[in-house]
Design a protein around this motif. Structure first.
Motif, PDB file in Angstrom:
ATOM      1  N   LYS A   1     -53.245  -8.388   5.353  1.00  0.00           N
ATOM      2  CA  LYS A   1     -51.942  -8.689   5.921  1.00  0.00           C
ATOM      3  C   LYS A   1     -51.405  -7.384   6.505  1.00  0.00           C
ATOM      4  O   LYS A   1     -51.660  -6.306   5.962  1.00  0.00           O
ATOM      5  N   LEU A   2     -50.633  -7.481   7.581  1.00  0.00           N
ATOM      6  CA  LEU A   2     -50.135  -6.282   8.252  1.00  0.00           C
ATOM      7  C   LEU A   2     -48.624  -6.354   8.443  1.00  0.00           C
ATOM      8  O   LEU A   2     -48.063  -7.429   8.666  1.00  0.00           O
ATOM      9  N   GLY A   3     -47.995  -5.186   8.369  1.00  0.00           N
ATOM     10  CA  GLY A   3     -46.561  -5.136   8.596  1.00  0.00           C
ATOM     11  C   GLY A   3     -46.114  -3.749   8.997  1.00  0.00           C
ATOM     12  O   GLY A   3     -46.889  -2.787   8.935  1.00  0.00           O
ATOM     13  N   VAL A   4     -44.875  -3.650   9.431  1.00  0.00           N
ATOM     14  CA  VAL A   4     -44.267  -2.346   9.696  1.00  0.00           C
ATOM     15  C   VAL A   4     -42.985  -2.233   8.890  1.00  0.00           C
ATOM     16  O   VAL A   4     -42.293  -3.224   8.640  1.00  0.00           O
ATOM     17  N   VAL A   5     -42.683  -1.006   8.484  1.00  0.00           N
ATOM     18  CA  VAL A   5     -41.430  -0.706   7.796  1.00  0.00           C
ATOM     19  C   VAL A   5     -40.927   0.606   8.383  1.00  0.00           C
ATOM     20  O   VAL A   5     -41.579   1.639   8.268  1.00  0.00           O
TER      21      VAL A   5
ATOM     22  N   ASP B   1     -47.383  -9.583  10.021  1.00  0.00           N
ATOM     23  CA  ASP B   1     -46.859 -10.614   9.128  1.00  0.00           C
ATOM     24  C   ASP B   1     -45.401 -10.357   8.771  1.00  0.00           C
ATOM     25  O   ASP B   1     -44.686 -11.286   8.390  1.00  0.00           O
ATOM     26  N   VAL B   2     -44.978  -9.110   8.878  1.00  0.00           N
ATOM     27  CA  VAL B   2     -43.593  -8.781   8.575  1.00  0.00           C
ATOM     28  C   VAL B   2     -43.174  -7.554   9.385  1.00  0.00           C
ATOM     29  O   VAL B   2     -43.976  -6.643   9.606  1.00  0.00           O
ATOM     30  N   VAL B   3     -41.934  -7.572   9.851  1.00  0.00           N
ATOM     31  CA  VAL B   3     -41.332  -6.429  10.539  1.00  0.00           C
ATOM     32  C   VAL B   3     -40.034  -6.107   9.805  1.00  0.00           C
ATOM     33  O   VAL B   3     -39.106  -6.917   9.792  1.00  0.00           O
ATOM     34  N   VAL B   4     -39.993  -4.941   9.180  1.00  0.00           N
ATOM     35  CA  VAL B   4     -38.817  -4.537   8.405  1.00  0.00           C
ATOM     36  C   VAL B   4     -38.211  -3.307   9.074  1.00  0.00           C
ATOM     37  O   VAL B   4     -38.836  -2.248   9.136  1.00  0.00           O
ATOM     38  N   ILE B   5     -36.992  -3.472   9.577  1.00  0.00           N
ATOM     39  CA  ILE B   5     -36.297  -2.416  10.315  1.00  0.00           C
ATOM     40  C   ILE B   5     -35.021  -2.069   9.559  1.00  0.00           C
ATOM     41  O   ILE B   5     -34.258  -2.958   9.168  1.00  0.00           O
TER      42      ILE B   5
ATOM     43  N   PHE C   1     -38.538  -0.981   1.017  1.00  0.00           N
ATOM     44  CA  PHE C   1     -39.919  -1.271   0.629  1.00  0.00           C
ATOM     45  C   PHE C   1     -40.014  -2.637  -0.056  1.00  0.00           C
ATOM     46  O   PHE C   1     -40.978  -3.382   0.152  1.00  0.00           O
ATOM     47  N   LYS C   2     -39.008  -2.969  -0.860  1.00  0.00           N
ATOM     48  CA  LYS C   2     -38.991  -4.282  -1.510  1.00  0.00           C
ATOM     49  C   LYS C   2     -38.970  -5.399  -0.471  1.00  0.00           C
ATOM     50  O   LYS C   2     -39.635  -6.430  -0.635  1.00  0.00           O
TER      51      LYS C   2
END
Length: 207
Positions: free
Chosen positions: A124-128, A151-155, A169-170
């Motif tokens: 799974k891939l994401g950015v934070v 799968d997730v983009v957290v900005i 991070f959570k």
């Protein structure tokens, strides 16, 4: 990478670099504000802008609370004696203009789409990322060809917290539906990325 189910990436300095003309960005911001009816000269605006930026940078750095560009631009206008709200669409339009040279100056790491396509077969891939205007970051992720693999983009602007605060991070772990020990973070900042991730029990690699 035994037991790793997901890889999180930092953005600025990791997936891409930016060499934007900040002076041009500020001039475009001021020009758009004037066009929107906020009538003040550039010098007056910049004096107020520097004060507002310094105030919120201290909050962002010390409390790790994220603050959007619209907040300190509105505060700068108020310091200059004008009525302004960070929720005013006119201010967001000015911030959008401010980011245009930034978007045009993005230099992605070579072969990013093919790398993400390969990684996606196993993880799974994401950015934070710490970023003060989420629409610009989402536009960048699209332009560098990785958004469809994520799968997730957290900005930070959307979460309200900056790395290395645990909450950002959570949010990433929740979006990926993995436990901390099942995730790996790749970033370029020893403090915000690596130390922040490891404090949460996430493996981390410095690039």
């Amino acid at each position: 990478m035994e037991h790793v189910k997901a890889i999180l990436f930092d953005c600025v300095g990791t997936l891409f670099r930016v060499e934007a003309d900040h002076g041009l960005q500020l001039k475009l911001l001021h020009e758009r504000l004037k066009a929107e009816g906020f009538n003040l000269n550039y010098q007056t605006f910049m004096e107020a802008y520097r004060k507002a930026y310094a105030k919120y940078w201290k909050i962002r750095r010390e409390e790790l609370k994220e603050v959007s560009n619209m907040v300190w631009v509105a505060e700068a206008l108020r310091l200059a004696g004008l009525e302004a709200s960070s929720r005013d669409p006119a201010i967001e339009r000015a911030v959008k203009d401010y980011f245009q040279p930034y978007l045009e100056a993005v230099k992605p790491v070579e072969c990013l789409p093919s790398l993400f396509e390969e990684l996606k077969e196993q993880f799974k891939l994401g950015v934070v990322t710490n970023f003060t205007y989420a629409p610009a970051m989402r536009e960048i992720l699209s332009s560098i060809g990785v958004v469809n693999f994520l799968d997730v983009v957290v900005i930070s602007q959307e979460v309200g917290w900056r790395k290395p605060h645990p909450e950002i991070f959570k949010a990433a772990l929740k979006g990926l539906k993995v436990n901390p020990e099942e995730a790996l973070l790749v970033g370029d900042d020893p403090h915000d990325d690596v130390a922040g991730a490891k404090k949460m029990g996430i493996k981390a690699v410095l690039v």
